[in-house]
Design a protein around this motif. Structure first.
Motif, PDB file in Angstrom:
ATOM      1  N   TYR A   5       0.866  -1.176   0.000  1.00  0.00           N
ATOM      2  CA  TYR A   5       0.000   0.000   0.000  1.00  0.00           C
ATOM      3  C   TYR A   5       0.903   1.225   0.000  1.00  0.00           C
ATOM      4  O   TYR A   5       1.774   1.351   0.848  1.00  0.00           O
ATOM      5  N   ILE A   6       0.703   2.107  -0.962  1.00  0.00           N
ATOM      6  CA  ILE A   6       1.470   3.348  -1.037  1.00  0.00           C
ATOM      7  C   ILE A   6       0.480   4.504  -0.987  1.00  0.00           C
ATOM      8  O   ILE A   6      -0.385   4.631  -1.854  1.00  0.00           O
ATOM      9  N   ARG A   7       0.605   5.305   0.048  1.00  0.00           N
ATOM     10  CA  ARG A   7      -0.288   6.449   0.201  1.00  0.00           C
ATOM     11  C   ARG A   7      -0.139   7.380  -0.991  1.00  0.00           C
ATOM     12  O   ARG A   7       0.981   7.611  -1.477  1.00  0.00           O
ATOM     13  N   GLN A   8      -1.244   7.894  -1.488  1.00  0.00           N
ATOM     14  CA  GLN A   8      -1.216   8.796  -2.627  1.00  0.00           C
ATOM     15  C   GLN A   8      -0.304   9.975  -2.325  1.00  0.00           C
ATOM     16  O   GLN A   8      -0.353  10.547  -1.235  1.00  0.00           O
ATOM     17  N   GLY A   9       0.559  10.297  -3.277  1.00  0.00           N
ATOM     18  CA  GLY A   9       1.493  11.398  -3.112  1.00  0.00           C
ATOM     19  C   GLY A   9       2.853  10.971  -2.587  1.00  0.00           C
ATOM     20  O   GLY A   9       3.784  11.753  -2.593  1.00  0.00           O
ATOM     21  N   THR A  10       2.967   9.717  -2.107  1.00  0.00           N
ATOM     22  CA  THR A  10       4.253   9.220  -1.621  1.00  0.00           C
ATOM     23  C   THR A  10       5.122   8.854  -2.812  1.00  0.00           C
ATOM     24  O   THR A  10       4.689   8.142  -3.697  1.00  0.00           O
TER      25      THR A  10
END
Length: 75
Positions: A5-10
């Motif tokens: 899972y990659i947080r949006q904007g990371t």
């Protein structure tokens, strides 16, 4: 097979050069049998996970109540 899972904007770096799979982050052929197996395995464990979550939540609540009784100001 796994999930990230990659947080949006990371921002993350590409670790393999090549194709455009995974939004250009990774090159190679998708592991279709692994993906299907992961999905099926996750679905099979759903009922047990719900029961285990309820059991652990009850244990947590019991511990908090016990600590609260013995320690004034425990939050």
């Amino acid at each position: 097979m796994g999930i990230l899972y990659i947080r949006q904007g990371t921002r993350i770096c590409t670790f393999m050069n090549g194709g455009e799979q995974e939004g250009g982050r990774r090159a190679s052929t998708l592991n279709v049998p692994g993906i299907v197996g992961f999905r099926e395995g996750r679905g099979a464990g759903g009922a047990e996970l719900t029961e285990e979550t309820a059991r652990l939540t009850a244990m947590r609540d019991r511990l908090i109540r016990a600590c609260s009784r013995g320690s004034p100001g425990f939050a």
